[in-house]
Design a protein around this motif. Sequence first.
Motif, mmCIF file in Angstrom:
data_model
loop_
_atom_site.group_PDB
_atom_site.id
_atom_site.type_symbol
_atom_site.label_atom_id
_atom_site.label_comp_id
_atom_site.label_asym_id
_atom_site.label_seq_id
_atom_site.Cartn_x
_atom_site.Cartn_y
_atom_site.Cartn_z
ATOM 1 N N LEU A 16 -38.697 50.215 28.581
ATOM 2 C CA LEU A 16 -38.602 51.202 29.599
ATOM 3 C C LEU A 16 -36.963 50.994 30.497
ATOM 4 C CD1 LEU A 16 -42.145 51.485 30.825
ATOM 5 C CD2 LEU A 16 -40.817 53.156 29.320
ATOM 6 N N ASP A 17 -36.864 49.595 30.743
ATOM 7 C CA ASP A 17 -35.556 49.373 31.559
ATOM 8 C C ASP A 17 -34.247 49.838 30.606
ATOM 9 O OD1 ASP A 17 -36.832 48.169 33.432
ATOM 10 O OD2 ASP A 17 -36.394 46.113 33.071
ATOM 11 N N ALA A 18 -34.480 49.707 29.384
ATOM 12 C CA ALA A 18 -33.228 50.062 28.509
ATOM 13 C C ALA A 18 -33.189 51.797 28.507
ATOM 14 C CB ALA A 18 -33.403 49.801 26.947
ATOM 15 N N LEU A 19 -34.383 52.320 28.266
ATOM 16 C CA LEU A 19 -34.522 53.946 28.597
ATOM 17 C C LEU A 19 -33.916 54.415 29.721
ATOM 18 C CD1 LEU A 19 -35.242 56.598 27.180
ATOM 19 C CD2 LEU A 19 -37.520 56.030 28.158
ATOM 20 N N GLN A 20 -34.272 53.760 30.903
ATOM 21 C CA GLN A 20 -33.856 54.358 32.232
ATOM 22 C C GLN A 20 -32.387 54.223 32.188
ATOM 23 O OE1 GLN A 20 -32.483 52.880 35.184
ATOM 24 N NE2 GLN A 20 -32.866 50.682 34.491
ATOM 25 N N HIS A 21 -31.828 53.135 31.853
ATOM 26 C CA HIS A 21 -30.563 52.643 31.754
ATOM 27 C C HIS A 21 -29.493 53.648 30.875
ATOM 28 C CE1 HIS A 21 -26.562 50.590 32.139
ATOM 29 N NE2 HIS A 21 -26.437 50.624 30.635
ATOM 30 N N GLN A 22 -30.204 54.157 29.782
ATOM 31 C CA GLN A 22 -29.441 54.871 28.818
ATOM 32 C C GLN A 22 -29.478 56.603 29.478
ATOM 33 O OE1 GLN A 22 -27.731 54.430 26.333
ATOM 34 N NE2 GLN A 22 -27.789 52.190 26.956
ATOM 35 N N VAL A 23 -30.366 56.633 29.986
ATOM 36 C CA VAL A 23 -30.692 58.064 30.650
ATOM 37 C C VAL A 23 -29.748 58.178 32.038
ATOM 38 C CG1 VAL A 23 -31.983 59.452 32.161
ATOM 39 C CG2 VAL A 23 -33.002 58.607 30.112
#
Length: 166
Positions: A16-23
Amino acid sequence: MPTPSDMSTHSDTALLDALQHQVAVFARRAEQSRLGGVGQARNSMDRAAYLLLNRLDQEGPMGVKALACGMGIDSSTVTRQVAPLVDAGLVDRATHPEDGRAVVLELSERGHARLDEVRASRRALMAMVTEKWTDEERDAFTALLTRFNTSLAEITALAPGGPAPS
């Protein structure tokens, strides 16, 4: 010793950290490029105008309230955003056939032509960005991004004072 659920929570957190960063990176790059396409039409239409014109093209003539509701924004925002489109001849205002007090917004011929030009430019940009992707990857990304946007709209609509889903 960590339990399987602890490990799952840790991997969920990392994902989820990686996802929010990519968003966040996507949002910044989208704003930098405005995803405005390529060629002469690049960045020639802002996001609000594009979304309004696109909605009118897809759904046909409608009133300000219906347009606002369908886009998940308030009527005053639509009125403010439509005014320069009317001034530019991209949108026509007409009186509602059944209620002479109401206004109906409709994409003009010039609006159709301009929207087609911007769509072609943005389509060319998407082709360049995904040039090395397979058709299956493009399909999967489009489906997942659509699902992501739908979920985000639903959550936003549930927030106190949030807009209706678009």
